[in-house]
Design an enzyme around this catalytic site. Structure first.
Site, mmCIF file in Angstrom:
data_model
loop_
_atom_site.group_PDB
_atom_site.id
_atom_site.type_symbol
_atom_site.label_atom_id
_atom_site.label_comp_id
_atom_site.label_asym_id
_atom_site.label_seq_id
_atom_site.Cartn_x
_atom_site.Cartn_y
_atom_site.Cartn_z
ATOM 1 N N SER A 47 4.129 -64.210 -19.951
ATOM 2 C CA SER A 47 3.073 -64.846 -19.490
ATOM 3 C C SER A 47 1.901 -65.292 -20.469
ATOM 4 O O SER A 47 1.876 -64.687 -21.585
ATOM 5 C CB SER A 47 1.915 -63.802 -18.631
ATOM 6 O OG SER A 47 1.099 -64.165 -18.317
ATOM 7 N N TYR A 94 3.114 -53.838 -6.500
ATOM 8 C CA TYR A 94 2.037 -52.779 -6.727
ATOM 9 C C TYR A 94 1.992 -51.615 -6.082
ATOM 10 O O TYR A 94 2.512 -50.560 -6.561
ATOM 11 C CB TYR A 94 0.834 -53.420 -7.221
ATOM 12 C CG TYR A 94 0.746 -54.725 -7.989
ATOM 13 C CD1 TYR A 94 1.028 -54.607 -9.290
ATOM 14 C CD2 TYR A 94 0.272 -55.934 -7.625
ATOM 15 C CE1 TYR A 94 1.223 -55.720 -10.253
ATOM 16 C CE2 TYR A 94 0.226 -56.951 -8.092
ATOM 17 C CZ TYR A 94 0.701 -56.907 -9.697
ATOM 18 O OH TYR A 94 0.746 -58.008 -10.591
ATOM 19 N N PRO A 136 -1.364 -53.867 -17.665
ATOM 20 C CA PRO A 136 -1.415 -54.557 -19.029
ATOM 21 C C PRO A 136 -2.567 -53.981 -19.935
ATOM 22 O O PRO A 136 -3.415 -53.106 -19.473
ATOM 23 C CB PRO A 136 -1.859 -55.940 -18.899
ATOM 24 C CG PRO A 136 -1.531 -56.148 -17.408
ATOM 25 C CD PRO A 136 -1.812 -54.807 -16.945
ATOM 26 N N HIS A 151 -3.436 -53.072 -12.266
ATOM 27 C CA HIS A 151 -3.063 -54.549 -11.877
ATOM 28 C C HIS A 151 -3.084 -55.097 -10.567
ATOM 29 O O HIS A 151 -3.355 -56.011 -10.364
ATOM 30 C CB HIS A 151 -1.564 -54.747 -12.432
ATOM 31 C CG HIS A 151 -1.302 -56.339 -12.846
ATOM 32 N ND1 HIS A 151 -2.007 -57.356 -12.230
ATOM 33 C CD2 HIS A 151 -0.347 -56.690 -13.911
ATOM 34 C CE1 HIS A 151 -1.555 -58.413 -12.879
ATOM 35 N NE2 HIS A 151 -0.678 -58.099 -13.626
#
Length: 629
Positions: free
Chosen positions: A558, A111, A124, A347
């Site tokens: 996922s 990240y 997301p 995230h």
């Protein structure tokens, strides 16, 4: 990640990753910090085990010639007293000295070191079911209840009464729940940071609300410390709405959607001004952000979910709601005037399960009728955040608008509401629903491309202290055998079903190893990071073409299970790949499939169609085989 949330009640109290488990996650009410301290540390898997499993994972993906070369490199890496053993020992030493040998490295490499925009690339979105309001009053009433619901969730965080989650009888790390509120990502010239403002003597008591690109500070607690009631919040939101009717304001928030280096420079430029700095700090320190969005252009019912998923990911472009965001904020709830609602989250601090648990809690809360009496005290006007826009900042905003509009056109989002069956069907055949869906994805991809590809499925490491995620490599020799056999007329149905069963069994074994800290991906990352720190050059195994091929995940997937009938969505990991998130409900499955339009080889609509056909064909196969037994 696999995560099926169920609740059990017990007297007592409790406290604080993206996705998997063959078992349901159960919540039990009891003191959390007791468990937090007693959680085991993430193990370092045996070196030979990981290397053998890594080679096995390459078999369906590379040629025999490439495999021979990689085996030679691996033999050299594993020679007694060689580089592999040295790195393994260093990694084991790091594991002894730290709470979690992986978590800091993962946060940085996945990240904070990434320079791509967070919007679409890492953050997301979550699409909630469409609400039945289409006006300002409905929008404000819904947003008021939502805010009250999040504050109710926050009260469990503050009082440490959040139920501890269990998986297979083992407590899970709850740390991420304590990172999602009152936190924000801060851009840096080369690396970002995440700051949690809840840690301190006087934690913030406000949220930020943004409407027509204008930000407001809304204090959400009364002077006695009690949260505002829904009616009080409604009054305050109405004041905000009426104070931000102008639609010609500069969308300062769109700066946060830029490439991180570009935003890092613009950020430093923006906060040179004292007023701007104070406004930015107020947003960063807020508990969370609520975006009151303008209605999006009307689309057909068929296209509605695709459009809303895109709106949650990026806001729809500079003409619409992309400037009505602060993408660095960990949690942004989005409420459109047209009934579209959901959220987007940055995230770095957390995975999907804590986010969807919060969503489930808020949705449940909103169904209750409020019993709290509203105090008759008049509330102060929410503070409007001011920004002084210099010509240079104006230029940065224009550039960010252009980049965002390019990104919006670049991303293709398809939501598939598969209604023929849900997780109950594979369970009725004693098959793991997650592994079954993964095999459907393998079959869909194979049918579209006549080959398989590296596939990433996120698994939770929350059995361990400060655990984040591991990757399950879903493409296996067994999954390839099944996908090849499925459309082979020379194979009998019983043989196809047996190959499906075998592929599912292997996937479940890989899942079990991943969630128990015995995966391949993070161990290889650890060895590589250790080499970067300790050695003058990277070992050849990490420079090998096979390593690059096997980590180029064309399918980035996922499972994020939720009690709410929602779907999470995220962008692809690679330019020629797909991002696929799914939420299996009892009798239907929600999928979100994304791809980049600039890649001629990928097509989210086409893959969604192949996926639907694969799920139907696999059901037919099992039913036909059952009849003949």
């Amino acid at each position: 990640m696999l995560c099926v949330l169920t609740r059990t009640t017990r007297t007592g109290l409790v406290k604080p990753c993206r996705r998997l488990s063959p078992l349901p996650v159960v919540q039990i009410s009891e003191r959390p910090l007791v468990h937090q301290e007693s959680l085991p540390k993430l193990p370092v898997p045996p070196l030979k085990q990981t290397c053998a499993r890594y080679l096995a994972s390459l078999e369906p993906l590379i040629s025999e010639e490439e495999m021979t070369h990689t085996r030679e490199l691996m033999d050299d890496f594993l020679r007694p007293g060689g580089v592999g053993e040295r790195l393994q020992k260093s990694l084991e030493r790091r594991a002894r000295k730290t709470d979690n040998w992986l978590s800091d490295w993962w946060m940085q490499s996945a990240y904070l070191d990434s320079r791509m925009p967070v919007a679409m690339y890492t953050s997301p979105g979550v699409v909630l079911p469409k609400m039945h309001f289409q006006d300002r009053q409905g929008q404000i009433r819904f947003a008021s209840k939502l805010i009250a619901g999040v504050l109710d969730f926050k009260s469990m965080i503050d009082s440490e009464t959040l139920p501890v989650e269990y998986l297979g009888g083992k407590p899970l790390c709850m740390d991420q729940y304590y990172q999602v509120l009152t936190s924000c990502r801060i851009p840096g010239p080369k690396r970002d940071t995440v700051v949690n403002y809840a840690i301190g003597k006087t934690p913030p008591s406000h949220i930020t609300v943004v409407h027509n690109f204008q930000f407001f500070v809304l204090d959400v607690y009364n002077s006695d410390g009690s949260p505002l009631t829904v009616d009080q919040i409604y009054v305050q939101l109405e004041k905000i709405w009426n104070s931000s009717l102008q639609t010609n304001k500069e969308p300062v928030g769109i700066l946060t959607s830029n490439h991180r280096n570009t935003w890092g420079k613009a950020y430093n430029n923006l906060i040179k001004d004292k007023t701007n700095k104070e406004s930015v700090r107020a947003i960063q320190k807020s508990i969370f952000t609520v975006c009151l969005d303008a209605p999006m252009p009307r689309v057909s019912d068929e296209m509605y979910h695709n459009k809303v998923a895109a709106q949650m990911l990026h806001g729809g472009g500079s003409r619409w709601n992309s400037g009505n965001r602060w993408f660095d904020k960990t949690l942004q709830f989005i409420v459109g005037e047209d009934g579209s609602c959901g959220l987007t989250y940055e995230h770095a601090p957390a995975e999907g399960p804590p986010i969807v648990f919060l969503v489930d809690h808020v949705v449940d809360y909103m169904k209750r009728s409020e019993t709290v009496r509203t105090p008759m005290i008049p509330l102060p006007m929410p503070q409007k955040l001011r920004f002084n826009i210099t010509p240079e900042i104006k230029k940065d905003i224009e550039k960010a608008k252009q980049n965002m509009n390019i990104m919006v056109h670049e991303l293709d989002v398809r939501v598939l509401n598969f209604t023929n069956y849900g997780r109950k069907f594979p369970k009725s055949h004693k098959m793991s629903p997650d592994a079954f869906i993964q095999m459907a994805l393998q079959l869909a991809y194979y049918r579209m491309y006549q080959t398989c590809c590296p596939t990433y499925e996120s698994a939770s490491l929350r059995m361990f202290r400060l655990g984040r995620t591991e990757a399950i490599r879903s493409t296996t020799t067994e999954s390839l055998q099944f996908t090849k056999a499925m459309d082979d007329p020379s194979k009998h149905n019983s043989e196809k079903a047996a190959l499906l069963e075998k592929a599912i069994k292997v996937h479940r074994e890989h899942t079990h190893m991943a969630i128990h800290g015995q995966g391949i991906e993070r161990h290889m990352l650890g060895l590589k990071m250790m080499a970067i720190e300790d050695l003058t050059s990277l070992p050849e195994i990490f420079m090998d073409t096979s390593f690059a091929v096997s980590t180029h995940f064309n399918l980035y997937t996922s499972q994020v299970g939720s009690k709410t009938d929602c779907v999470m969505c995220f962008g692809p990991m690679v330019p020629d790949g797909y991002g696929i998130c799914y939420n299996p409900m009892d009798d239907h499955i929600n999928f979100a499939v994304t791809a980049f339009n600039s890649c001629e080889e990928t097509n989210a609509t086409k893959l969604s169609q192949f996926l639907e056909d694969s799920l139907l064909d696999m059901k037919t196969l099992l039913e036909q085989v059952s009849k003949t037994q």
